[in-house]
Motif scaffolding. Structure first.
Motif, PDB file in Angstrom:
ATOM      1  N   ILE A   5       0.879  -1.169   0.000  1.00  0.00           N
ATOM      2  CA  ILE A   5       0.000   0.000   0.000  1.00  0.00           C
ATOM      3  C   ILE A   5       0.917   1.221   0.000  1.00  0.00           C
ATOM      4  O   ILE A   5       1.639   1.456   0.975  1.00  0.00           O
ATOM      5  N   ASP A   6       0.927   1.952  -1.103  1.00  0.00           N
ATOM      6  CA  ASP A   6       1.777   3.143  -1.191  1.00  0.00           C
ATOM      7  C   ASP A   6       1.120   4.345  -0.518  1.00  0.00           C
ATOM      8  O   ASP A   6       1.800   5.123   0.141  1.00  0.00           O
ATOM      9  N   SER A   7      -0.192   4.492  -0.710  1.00  0.00           N
ATOM     10  CA  SER A   7      -0.862   5.639  -0.104  1.00  0.00           C
ATOM     11  C   SER A   7      -2.371   5.422  -0.074  1.00  0.00           C
ATOM     12  O   SER A   7      -2.912   4.665  -0.883  1.00  0.00           O
ATOM     13  N   ILE A   8      -2.990   6.081   0.874  1.00  0.00           N
ATOM     14  CA  ILE A   8      -4.449   6.145   0.973  1.00  0.00           C
ATOM     15  C   ILE A   8      -4.794   7.605   1.246  1.00  0.00           C
ATOM     16  O   ILE A   8      -4.224   8.219   2.166  1.00  0.00           O
ATOM     17  N   GLU A   9      -5.689   8.159   0.443  1.00  0.00           N
ATOM     18  CA  GLU A   9      -6.121   9.543   0.613  1.00  0.00           C
ATOM     19  C   GLU A   9      -7.640   9.582   0.691  1.00  0.00           C
ATOM     20  O   GLU A   9      -8.314   8.809   0.010  1.00  0.00           O
ATOM     21  N   PHE A  10      -8.149  10.489   1.483  1.00  0.00           N
ATOM     22  CA  PHE A  10      -9.591  10.651   1.630  1.00  0.00           C
ATOM     23  C   PHE A  10     -10.024  11.955   0.991  1.00  0.00           C
ATOM     24  O   PHE A  10      -9.410  12.995   1.205  1.00  0.00           O
ATOM     25  N   ALA A  11     -11.104  11.894   0.217  1.00  0.00           N
ATOM     26  CA  ALA A  11     -11.711  13.098  -0.345  1.00  0.00           C
ATOM     27  C   ALA A  11     -12.790  13.624   0.588  1.00  0.00           C
ATOM     28  O   ALA A  11     -13.175  14.790   0.495  1.00  0.00           O
ATOM     29  N   GLY A  12     -13.276  12.775   1.449  1.00  0.00           N
ATOM     30  CA  GLY A  12     -14.339  13.137   2.380  1.00  0.00           C
ATOM     31  C   GLY A  12     -14.730  11.924   3.174  1.00  0.00           C
ATOM     32  O   GLY A  12     -13.967  10.956   3.269  1.00  0.00           O
ATOM     33  N   GLU A  13     -15.935  11.920   3.701  1.00  0.00           N
ATOM     34  CA  GLU A  13     -16.387  10.830   4.558  1.00  0.00           C
ATOM     35  C   GLU A  13     -16.716   9.549   3.817  1.00  0.00           C
ATOM     36  O   GLU A  13     -16.755   8.482   4.421  1.00  0.00           O
ATOM     37  N   ASN A  14     -16.954   9.636   2.502  1.00  0.00           N
ATOM     38  CA  ASN A  14     -17.382   8.437   1.783  1.00  0.00           C
ATOM     39  C   ASN A  14     -16.639   8.184   0.487  1.00  0.00           C
ATOM     40  O   ASN A  14     -17.065   7.372  -0.322  1.00  0.00           O
ATOM     41  N   THR A  15     -15.495   8.854   0.281  1.00  0.00           N
ATOM     42  CA  THR A  15     -14.706   8.652  -0.935  1.00  0.00           C
ATOM     43  C   THR A  15     -13.229   8.630  -0.569  1.00  0.00           C
ATOM     44  O   THR A  15     -12.754   9.504   0.156  1.00  0.00           O
ATOM     45  N   ALA A  16     -12.510   7.635  -1.087  1.00  0.00           N
ATOM     46  CA  ALA A  16     -11.077   7.516  -0.822  1.00  0.00           C
ATOM     47  C   ALA A  16     -10.376   6.968  -2.062  1.00  0.00           C
ATOM     48  O   ALA A  16     -11.002   6.392  -2.950  1.00  0.00           O
ATOM     49  N   PHE A  17      -9.076   7.163  -2.080  1.00  0.00           N
ATOM     50  CA  PHE A  17      -8.241   6.725  -3.195  1.00  0.00           C
ATOM     51  C   PHE A  17      -7.008   6.034  -2.627  1.00  0.00           C
ATOM     52  O   PHE A  17      -6.409   6.524  -1.671  1.00  0.00           O
ATOM     53  N   ALA A  18      -6.635   4.900  -3.218  1.00  0.00           N
ATOM     54  CA  ALA A  18      -5.432   4.189  -2.784  1.00  0.00           C
ATOM     55  C   ALA A  18      -4.552   3.876  -3.984  1.00  0.00           C
ATOM     56  O   ALA A  18      -5.042   3.502  -5.053  1.00  0.00           O
ATOM     57  N   ARG A  19      -3.263   4.044  -3.787  1.00  0.00           N
ATOM     58  CA  ARG A  19      -2.271   3.608  -4.775  1.00  0.00           C
ATOM     59  C   ARG A  19      -1.608   2.387  -4.170  1.00  0.00           C
ATOM     60  O   ARG A  19      -1.035   2.467  -3.068  1.00  0.00           O
ATOM     61  N   VAL A  20      -1.730   1.241  -4.857  1.00  0.00           N
ATOM     62  CA  VAL A  20      -1.185  -0.014  -4.339  1.00  0.00           C
ATOM     63  C   VAL A  20      -0.379  -0.704  -5.426  1.00  0.00           C
ATOM     64  O   VAL A  20      -0.524  -0.409  -6.616  1.00  0.00           O
ATOM     65  N   ARG A  21       0.456  -1.643  -4.990  1.00  0.00           N
ATOM     66  CA  ARG A  21       1.254  -2.438  -5.930  1.00  0.00           C
ATOM     67  C   ARG A  21       1.185  -3.903  -5.541  1.00  0.00           C
ATOM     68  O   ARG A  21       1.156  -4.231  -4.360  1.00  0.00           O
ATOM     69  N   CYS A  22       1.173  -4.769  -6.560  1.00  0.00           N
ATOM     70  CA  CYS A  22       1.260  -6.205  -6.314  1.00  0.00           C
ATOM     71  C   CYS A  22       1.883  -6.872  -7.531  1.00  0.00           C
ATOM     72  O   CYS A  22       2.051  -6.239  -8.577  1.00  0.00           O
ATOM     73  N   SER A  23       2.218  -8.135  -7.396  1.00  0.00           N
ATOM     74  CA  SER A  23       2.834  -8.900  -8.475  1.00  0.00           C
ATOM     75  C   SER A  23       2.048 -10.173  -8.705  1.00  0.00           C
ATOM     76  O   SER A  23       1.598 -10.814  -7.752  1.00  0.00           O
ATOM     77  N   ILE A  24       1.903 -10.512  -9.975  1.00  0.00           N
ATOM     78  CA  ILE A  24       1.294 -11.781 -10.373  1.00  0.00           C
ATOM     79  C   ILE A  24       2.127 -12.309 -11.540  1.00  0.00           C
ATOM     80  O   ILE A  24       2.246 -11.634 -12.568  1.00  0.00           O
TER      81      ILE A  24
END
Length: 128
Positions: A74-93
């Motif tokens: 999990i690189d980052s989690i940001e909130f726009a408000g009480e019911n909206t959020a954004f996450a930048r994540v990384r994984c490998s397959i």
């Protein structure tokens, strides 16, 4: 929003587990039923609904069954408000690394992914 941060992080961990084990039930719990899945790395531009995406995951051989090491971040989690959020994540397959932009909405008290837009990064073959 600090009380919501662990709830988003837990949803992301469920997302990582679902991808690693190809667990469609868990994937369905973390994605909103009307979510979108998209990448510009495919030609033509790839856009799927959940009805299209879940059967693809179900048909995959899971990274767990191949005993692939996990690389989930999990690189980052940001909130726009009480019911909206954004996450930048990384994984490998397999031989691919993914950078996923996950947009979350909180509906009926539950955080779910409403959009997954991702970048594919091919890893070079390992030399022996």
């Amino acid at each position: 929003m600090m009380t919501e941060f662990p709830r988003i992080a837990a949803a992301i961990e469920d997302y990582f587990d679902a991808l690693y084990f190809c667990d469609v039930d868990k994937l369905q719990s973390v994605f909103h039923q009307r979510a979108i899945y998209a990448t510009a790395d495919e030609t033509p531009f790839l856009h799927r609904t959940m009805e299209e995406y879940f059967p693809i995951v179900a048909a995959r051989q899971s990274p767990a069954s191949r005993k692939e090491p996990r690389h989930d971040y999990i690189d980052s989690i940001e909130f726009a408000g009480e019911n909206t959020a954004f996450a930048r994540v990384r994984c490998s397959i397999g031989a691919r690394d993914f950078v996923d932009f996950l947009t979350f909405v909180k509906v009926d008290g539950v955080w779910q992914i409403i959009a997954k837009v991702f970048q594919i990064i091919e890893r070079p073959p390992q030399e022996h």
